[in-house]
Write an enzyme that holds these catalytic residues in place. Structure first.
Site, mmCIF file in Angstrom:
data_model
loop_
_atom_site.group_PDB
_atom_site.id
_atom_site.type_symbol
_atom_site.label_atom_id
_atom_site.label_comp_id
_atom_site.label_asym_id
_atom_site.label_seq_id
_atom_site.Cartn_x
_atom_site.Cartn_y
_atom_site.Cartn_z
ATOM 1 N N ASP A 160 44.733 -50.152 -9.759
ATOM 2 C CA ASP A 160 43.655 -50.546 -8.856
ATOM 3 C C ASP A 160 42.346 -50.626 -9.628
ATOM 4 O OD1 ASP A 160 43.635 -47.849 -9.313
ATOM 5 O OD2 ASP A 160 43.132 -47.260 -7.275
ATOM 6 N N GLN A 204 41.200 -49.060 -1.311
ATOM 7 C CA GLN A 204 39.878 -48.901 -1.928
ATOM 8 C C GLN A 204 38.802 -49.331 -0.934
ATOM 9 O OE1 GLN A 204 39.017 -47.381 -4.540
ATOM 10 N NE2 GLN A 204 40.937 -47.125 -5.681
ATOM 11 N N GLY A 231 39.952 -43.640 -4.772
ATOM 12 C CA GLY A 231 38.525 -43.789 -5.043
ATOM 13 C C GLY A 231 37.674 -42.676 -4.471
ATOM 14 N N ASP A 281 46.875 -34.288 -4.585
ATOM 15 C CA ASP A 281 47.057 -33.802 -5.956
ATOM 16 C C ASP A 281 45.688 -33.461 -6.521
ATOM 17 O OD1 ASP A 281 46.229 -36.753 -6.421
ATOM 18 O OD2 ASP A 281 46.102 -35.825 -8.397
ATOM 19 N N CYS A 319 51.050 -11.657 -1.794
ATOM 20 C CA CYS A 319 51.434 -12.935 -2.394
ATOM 21 C C CYS A 319 52.852 -12.826 -2.947
ATOM 22 C CB CYS A 319 50.466 -13.318 -3.507
ATOM 23 S SG CYS A 319 50.951 -14.830 -4.366
ATOM 24 N N CYS A 324 52.516 -12.012 -8.859
ATOM 25 C CA CYS A 324 52.039 -10.939 -7.974
ATOM 26 C C CYS A 324 53.171 -10.081 -7.428
ATOM 27 C CB CYS A 324 51.302 -11.531 -6.772
ATOM 28 S SG CYS A 324 49.769 -12.355 -7.194
HETATM 29 ZN ZN LIG Z 1 50.299 -14.533 -6.599
#
Ligand SMILES: [Zn+2]
Ligand SMILES: [Zn+2]
EC number: 2.4.2.64
Lengths: 410, 477
Positions: A160, A204, A231, A281, A319, A324
């Site tokens: 693009d 875009q 964009g 992402d 976690c 962890c």
């Molecule tokens: Zn962790």
């Protein structure tokens, strides 16, 4: 300025199956499963970025253990190193890096334009000087697709014409948007393996909602198996960002995945899901790990800070990441104190934090998905923001405004 | 074999069994075991660590994909905050069956932990040891560590093996007077260690002690060595230089000998085995990995390829572009996790892209090669083909590891200190992209992060000077 011609839509069937499982009854959030050539992927999803076919020191077994089933590679970087010849020789990026799950590749346009000062965009493609030897090079839509065909990624992106969203030049912005549509047609025509690689278009149009609308309409006609909103995340204010996302998702068909490129802060992910986006992402969680920063539900902790020197708790209580998790639970039981001892001194410090940060992002999206499936996403949003901003007053305005447009009052 | 000495130790602590011939005869094979830990078959080796971990190998990968039975941990890697503050490793609460040392470093449950004074290749100190303290080098500089504090660390940290303090000087020239001091101090320090062991409470037992053998000629430390024979509570010997081995009294011959002398090549290891070393620390493994070298030798050596007269290299330089299309494993016939999952082409790519994973894979491979090297050595001694195998090995392979071409990870101050006239290693290579890094850092996620990312890839893996959005993010949540 050239007008757009009638499209040749993508050949069918695509190399994916999109199962929309649930929609939030209040916001625009969706939960779905995306079936790709290398296995099923739950959406909404965060995809970590293995720019150069490696995720920052993690073995692919460690990445697998975070729950990751779809990660990014970068066409521009892989095109330079190891190069197309090597990729063809070894049989693509999956084999090259030993990753059994799915890969998405960016087309390279973004890196080209943002990294190379002398890059020049013409109708033919992007001209630039090789960072290796300074020789002039040209990246065309055809060449980008050919590279991605060699990489063999499960999702490939069109080339693009990217310019900064904050550019005040409406004429250039319009040109870039329309050129992106024309380049999409060239990408579709050049794509050799539509039956095993999914080509996504990229909407875009900068921050101009009319341009975004025109682009959505033109690209939806091309019927690509998935749609990206591009964009963004280039320094624009977040209110404008949210408006663009919401405008686009409102114009996109229900039955296709929607990918907002370059987004990664936890609150951005949660708000963007509420606005109807499915895939994200960003290099931030893995990059910031190398500087000692841990992403948690209560905000980002810089573990280089001396206050963690004698903190013997895990990075985040409860976690379940390998870093962890307690030793009895099969984890490493690493303490904040030990990370303080390691980070920015030993590469393993970066490995351990990267494991945690990638896990955090994936787990956040898992919990988001579950709450959508059980139709309690609005409550999830409240809980999420209350944890991140324990003193109600300072919740960010942009998030309040954006969420208000989809029926949530923070 | 003389077992009377061992029988005086609580049986559960540590045992060393010599499986071959007489204790005095070398080479010998044996087995060092500590309950709940992997046994070390000897001749064998333990891995060297930096700040508690084997460089580039996270503890989960270590547990799952290596055969490493134990690690050597130098106390100087944990004392950055002292003396102003108590170092965190002394503050971390131990858990049932989990010592402070193991809990802090996240070392796997069955890995044998050996605590010593300094890194295997210590940074040369401008300070000298004193009667009460030895010099250490931490990430914040040189200082003195009190001998008594180090002795106390044995009960506080609970390693599986504790190397008693010694007045070791890492220079080649030494006056007679200095030698006397070394002897005096070392025997005083050893006495104090042994007394601390006698005085230890039952709930914090003193770990098995390895007594130092000093890096000076046997005749110069005769008295010190004969003194050792009066102590019944010594579980092993820490050898700072194999030149001292012939001086070890017969009554101590059945003790395991742990070497802190860095061998320069596998040939040196073979000769040190002949001299009587049982357990090695081998810094060249990590140096090879950092340099992009995959070790490729084996013992006994394979029969030489038909009438070739050029010696075989000890390692393959995977940083070289010639490997970039090779689908071969790192070295032939290796079944390590790296060779299982990684081709030479991918490795070459990782090294040239300075991706950290390259060093991880090389460490896994190089430790696996050494694991098999020692297994081959033990088999050869057992089979009685040792002498011929050593000759064949020395004939087949080059004398030294190949010269390094890979740039490797950034070297930290505490790992290496450039002396006068030495070039700074791994200097910055940002060039004109510097400005982009700063701009990128300001934007935050998305474009900013990606820009900064790409710039970072021009050079550095983990740079501390350039900071990222971190601090700002902390404010904005
Ligand atoms: Zn962790
Ligand atoms: Zn191997």
């Amino acid at each position: 300025m050239a007008e757009l011609s009638e499209p040749d839509p993508m050949p069918r069937p695509p190399a994916l199956k999109f199962d929309l499982l649930a929609k939030c009854s209040v916001t625009k959030a969706r939960a779905s499963t995306l079936h790709l050539p290398h296995g099923a992927v739950p959406l909404p999803i965060f995809m970590p970025v293995a720019t150069q076919a490696s995720l920052k020191g993690l073995t692919y077994e460690q990445l697998d253990a975070t729950g990751c089933r779809l990660c990014l590679n970068n066409t521009y970087h892989l095109g330079l190193k190891p190069g197309q010849e090597v990729l063809d020789h070894v049989g693509g990026a999956h084999k090259f890096q030993g990753w059994k799950h799915n890969i998405l590749t960016g087309s390279g346009s973004f890196q080209m334009v943002s990294l190379l000062k002398l890059a020049k965009v013409t109708e033919e493609g992007v001209r630039f000087l090789s960072p290796h030897d300074g020789s002039p090079m040209l990246l065309t839509p055809e060449h980008s697709i050919s590279l991605q065909n060699s990489i063999g990624s499960d999702i490939i992106m069109q080339l693009d014409d990217v310019i900064a969203t904050t550019s005040p030049d409406l004429e250039r912005m319009t040109e870039a948007m329309r050129r992106s549509v024309r380049w999409l047609d060239r990408c579709i025509a050049a794509h050799k393996y539509p039956e095993r690689q999914n080509l996504f278009c990229i909407i875009q149009g900068g921050l101009d909602l009319n341009l975004r609308q025109e682009c959505c309409e033109a690209m939806v006609k091309r019927d690509t198996p998935g749609i990206a909103i591009g964009g963004l995340s280039g320094g624009e204010d977040k209110e404008s960002y949210c408006k663009v996302v919401k405008t686009c998702t409102s114009l996109l068909p229900d039955n296709k995945p929607r990918y907002v490129m370059g987004v990664g802060y936890p609150e951005d992910l949660v708000v963007s899901v509420a606005l109807g986006a499915d895939m994200f992402d960003c290099v931030w969680p893995t990059r910031t790990a190398r500087f000692g920063n841990a992403v948690t539900a209560h905000g980002v902790l810089n573990l280089r800070n001396a206050i963690y020197g004698n903190d013997f708790g895990p990075i985040e209580e409860g976690c379940k990441c390998t870093t962890c998790r307690s030793r009895e639970d099969g984890g490493m039981g690493a303490t904040r104190s030990y990370l303080n001892h390691l980070v920015s001194k030993e590469t393993v410090g970066a490995h351990l934090l990267t494991i945690h940060n990638v896990f955090y992002q994936l787990d956040l999206m898992r919990r988001v998905r579950e709450s959508i499936l059980e139709d309690r996403f609005p409550q999830f949003i409240h809980d999420f923001f209350n944890k991140l901003y324990p003193h109600g007053a300072n919740k960010p305005d942009w998030a309040k405004k954006a969420l208000a447009t989809v029926g949530i009052v923070l | 074999m003389d077992t009377s000495r061992l029988s005086e130790l609580p049986v559960e602590m540590l045992s060393f069994t010599i499986l071959s011939a007489a204790a005095r005869a070398t080479p010998r094979i044996g087995r060092l075991s500590v309950p709940q830990r992997k046994a070390i078959l000897t001749p064998g080796f333990v891995a060297t660590t930096s700040r508690g971990i084997i460089p580039h190998i996270a503890p989960d990968v270590q547990a799952k994909h290596t055969h490493i039975p134990g690690v050597y941990l130098p106390i100087e890697d944990f004392l950055d905050k002292a003396p102003k503050q108590t170092p965190p490793i002394y503050n971390i609460p131990p858990l049932p069956n989990l010592s402070r040392l193991r809990r802090f470093t996240t070392q796997p449950d069955d890995t044998l932990l050996i605590l010593g004074l300094r890194r295997p290749i210590p940074v040369d100190a401008p300070l000298t040891n004193s009667n009460e303290a030895f010099t250490i080098y931490t990430s914040v500089g040189f200082r003195h560590e009190k001998v008594d504090d180090y002795i106390e660390a044995a009960t506080v940290l609970q390693p599986d093996i504790f190397i008693a303090p010694a007045d070791v000087v890492y220079t080649t020239t030494r006056s007679i007077k200095r030698t006397e001091k070394i002897l005096d101090r070392s025997s005083t320090w050893l006495d104090r260690t042994l007394r601390a062991q006698t005085d230890a409470e039952t709930d914090t037992p003193f770990p098995p002690i390895f007594a130092p053998i000093l890096p000076i000629a046997p005749e110069q430390q005769q008295l010190y060595l004969s003194d050792l024979t009066n102590h019944s509570n010594i579980s092993g010997l820490a050898i700072y230089d194999p030149i001292a081995l012939p001086g070890i009294p017969d009554s101590l011959a059945s003790l395991p000998r742990f070497s802190l002398f860095p061998p320069s090549s596998p040939h040196t290891i073979l000769s040190h085995i002949n001299a009587g070393i049982d357990i090695f620390t081998i810094p060249f493994i990590g140096e090879a990995s950092d340099a992009g070298l995959a070790l490729s030798f084996s013992f006994p050596p394979p029969s030489p390829s038909s009438n070739s007269t050029t010696p075989e290299p000890l390692a393959i330089d995977l940083a070289l572009p010639i490997h970039n299309t090779s689908l071969e494993p790192l070295s032939p016939n290796c079944d390590c996790h790296a060779c299982d999952t990684c081709t030479r082409a991918y490795m070459q790519h990782l090294l040239s892209a300075k991706e950290m994973l390259g060093w991880t894979f090389l460490q896994l491979h190089n430790h696996a090669i050494m694991h098999r090297f020692f297994a081959g050595i033990r088999a050869s001694i057992k089979a009685g083909t040792w002498e011929a195998d050593v000759i064949a090995f020395n004939e087949l392979y080059e004398a030294e590891l190949p010269a390094k071409t890979g740039a490797g990870p950034r070297i930290r101050g505490y790992q290496y200190r450039s002396g006068p006239g030495e070039k700074k290693r791994n200097g910055k290579g940002y060039g004109n992209l510097d400005r982009v890094a700063v701009a990128g850092a300001e934007v935050g996620g998305g474009l900013g992060a990606e820009l900064a990312e790409a710039v970072e890839q021009q050079d550095v893996v983990m740079e501390t000077a350039v900071d990222v959005p971190g601090d700002k993010i902390e404010e904005s949540g």
